[in-house]
Scaffold this motif. Structure first.
Motif, PDB file in Angstrom:
ATOM      1  N   ARG A  90      -7.982   3.446  10.495  1.00 41.26           N
ATOM      2  CA  ARG A  90      -6.634   3.578   9.607  1.00 41.26           C
ATOM      3  C   ARG A  90      -6.145   2.338   9.151  1.00 41.26           C
ATOM      4  O   ARG A  90      -5.339   2.325   8.155  1.00 41.26           O
ATOM      5  CB  ARG A  90      -5.549   4.143  10.574  1.00 41.26           C
ATOM      6  N   GLY A  93      -8.898   1.774   5.919  1.00 41.35           N
ATOM      7  CA  GLY A  93      -8.546   2.596   4.617  1.00 41.35           C
ATOM      8  C   GLY A  93      -9.961   3.027   4.425  1.00 41.35           C
ATOM      9  O   GLY A  93     -11.086   3.118   4.806  1.00 41.35           O
ATOM     10  N   LYS A 180       3.734   3.929  10.431  1.00 42.09           N
ATOM     11  CA  LYS A 180       2.997   3.520   9.224  1.00 42.09           C
ATOM     12  C   LYS A 180       1.604   4.106   9.057  1.00 42.09           C
ATOM     13  O   LYS A 180       1.018   4.312   8.010  1.00 42.09           O
ATOM     14  CB  LYS A 180       2.866   1.748   9.453  1.00 42.09           C
ATOM     15  N   SER A 181       1.041   4.545  10.249  1.00 42.84           N
ATOM     16  CA  SER A 181      -0.149   4.973  10.491  1.00 42.84           C
ATOM     17  C   SER A 181      -0.102   6.392   9.813  1.00 42.84           C
ATOM     18  O   SER A 181      -1.178   6.923   9.071  1.00 42.84           O
ATOM     19  CB  SER A 181      -0.764   5.240  11.766  1.00 42.84           C
ATOM     20  N   THR A 184      -0.151   5.782   5.965  1.00 46.26           N
ATOM     21  CA  THR A 184      -1.331   5.187   5.398  1.00 46.26           C
ATOM     22  C   THR A 184      -2.534   6.426   5.343  1.00 46.26           C
ATOM     23  O   THR A 184      -3.206   6.495   4.391  1.00 46.26           O
ATOM     24  CB  THR A 184      -1.780   3.905   6.425  1.00 46.26           C
ATOM     25  N   ARG A 187      -1.828   8.680   2.712  1.00 46.04           N
ATOM     26  CA  ARG A 187      -2.558   8.340   1.350  1.00 46.04           C
ATOM     27  C   ARG A 187      -3.592   8.416   1.289  1.00 46.04           C
ATOM     28  O   ARG A 187      -4.452   8.531   0.114  1.00 46.04           O
ATOM     29  CB  ARG A 187      -1.920   6.648   1.331  1.00 46.04           C
TER      30      ARG A 187
END
Length: 322
Positions: A90, A93, A180-181, A184, A187
């Motif tokens: 994570r 990416g 946030k994870s 992310t 996305r």
């Protein structure tokens, strides 16, 4: 770097490093040539124009490194842009590796700008198993595409592990890092689907449409790869839905924690209302207030306040308000 594998019937596979006389090698009857360009410099990239005489538009796509997945038929050869995806975690990416293919009658030219373990595997297989080249350039092209798609399995395994970790974090002690994870990874999954969707279209064309440079017998093999991409897309959708559910659970947990805080503050406010009233009552300046002349009146008043506060706590506990 240029690494080439050359096949002639009844001869062992020849491995050629660097620029060679590719025109002469291709001219031999029943020969199959695979030329792989890894991080080519200007001189090595020039062979695409000088030796193989590929179309300038195709070479422009190779140099740009960011074209969309597609297939173009230039009659003498097919130009295919494909992409491989790796997911480390994570924090890092997605890592996207572009693969460019020039598929001719007896030649396959591949171009990529990353050293990938997939090509190490293909190099070793090409050296020890002549069937990889002896079946034709189109079969070699299929094998590379199939290996690239199989690479998605490790990517999806890591995604699955990370999604499970996020779900555990949400059910446990979630914080802003968890939020946030989630965003992310959502996305990254959207990016993964953005890559897979046009690849499905390309594989659909390869399995349904007849290209002169691809034998009809390979259609079923490309259809199988297409099915794998459909499964990958479905798994990505499932992971995305799991993250959406985790996001809803996160906000629900956050709302629940907020309500708990408000409940505690409300209870404390309610508890302190009677003492405040009593303090206000005894603070009034009436002439005849017997309590004002009690020798232990101060202690009686504190005891009364504590008794009322404790009684309210017991009452709230019985009602299961906290």
């Amino acid at each position: 770097m240029i690494k080439s594998f050359y096949y002639l019937p009844n001869e062992p596979i020849k491995v050629i490093d660097g620029i060679a006389d590719f025109d002469r090698l291709c001219a031999a009857e029943n020969s199959i040539l695979w030329v792989d360009l890894c991080k080519p410099n200007d001189q090595e990239s020039f062979v695409l124009t000088h030796d193989f005489k590929f179309h300038p538009l195709a070479i422009e796509d190779v140099i740009s490194e960011k074209p969309r997945t597609k297939i173009d038929d230039y009659e003498r050869y097919l130009f295919i842009v494909f992409q491989m995806v790796d997911y480390v975690g994570r924090e890092e990416g997605l890592k996207i590796t572009e693969l460019d293919f020039f598929l001719g009658k007896n030649i396959l030219v591949t171009v990529h700008y990353d050293d990938h373990r997939v090509f190490d595997y293909l190099y070793n297989r090409a050296e020890r198993d002549e069937r990889l080249l002896s079946r034709g350039a189109d079969f070699l092209f299929h094998t590379i595409i199939d290996t690239a798609v199989d690479n998605y399995n490790s990517t999806l395994d890591i995604f699955e592990y990370e999604v499970d970790q996020v779900e555990e974090d949400v059910l446990g002690d979630s914080d802003e890092d968890t939020l946030k994870s989630i965003f992310t990874m959502r996305r990254d999954l959207i990016e993964l689907k953005r890559i897979v969707m046009p690849q499905k279209d390309v594989l659909h064309h390869l399995s349904r449409l007849h290209y002169r440079l691809i034998s009809e017998g390979l259609a079923v093999y490309f259809s199988d790869i297409h099915d794998h991409l459909v499964r990958i897309n479905d798994i990505a959708d499932a992971h995305r839905e799991s993250l959406i559910s985790s996001l809803e659970l996160y906000y629900s947990s956050l709302s629940t924690e907020t309500n708990k805080v408000i409940k505690v503050l409300t209870i404390l406010t309610a508890i302190f209302i009677p003492p405040t009233f009593l303090v206000g009552l005894w603070g009034m300046n009436f002439r005849n207030m017997p309590e004002l002349y009690w020798h232990n009146g101060y202690y009686y008043s504190l005891g009364a306040m504590l008794f009322i506060m404790f009684g309210m706590l017991v009452f709230f506990r019985i009602k299961k308000w906290f």
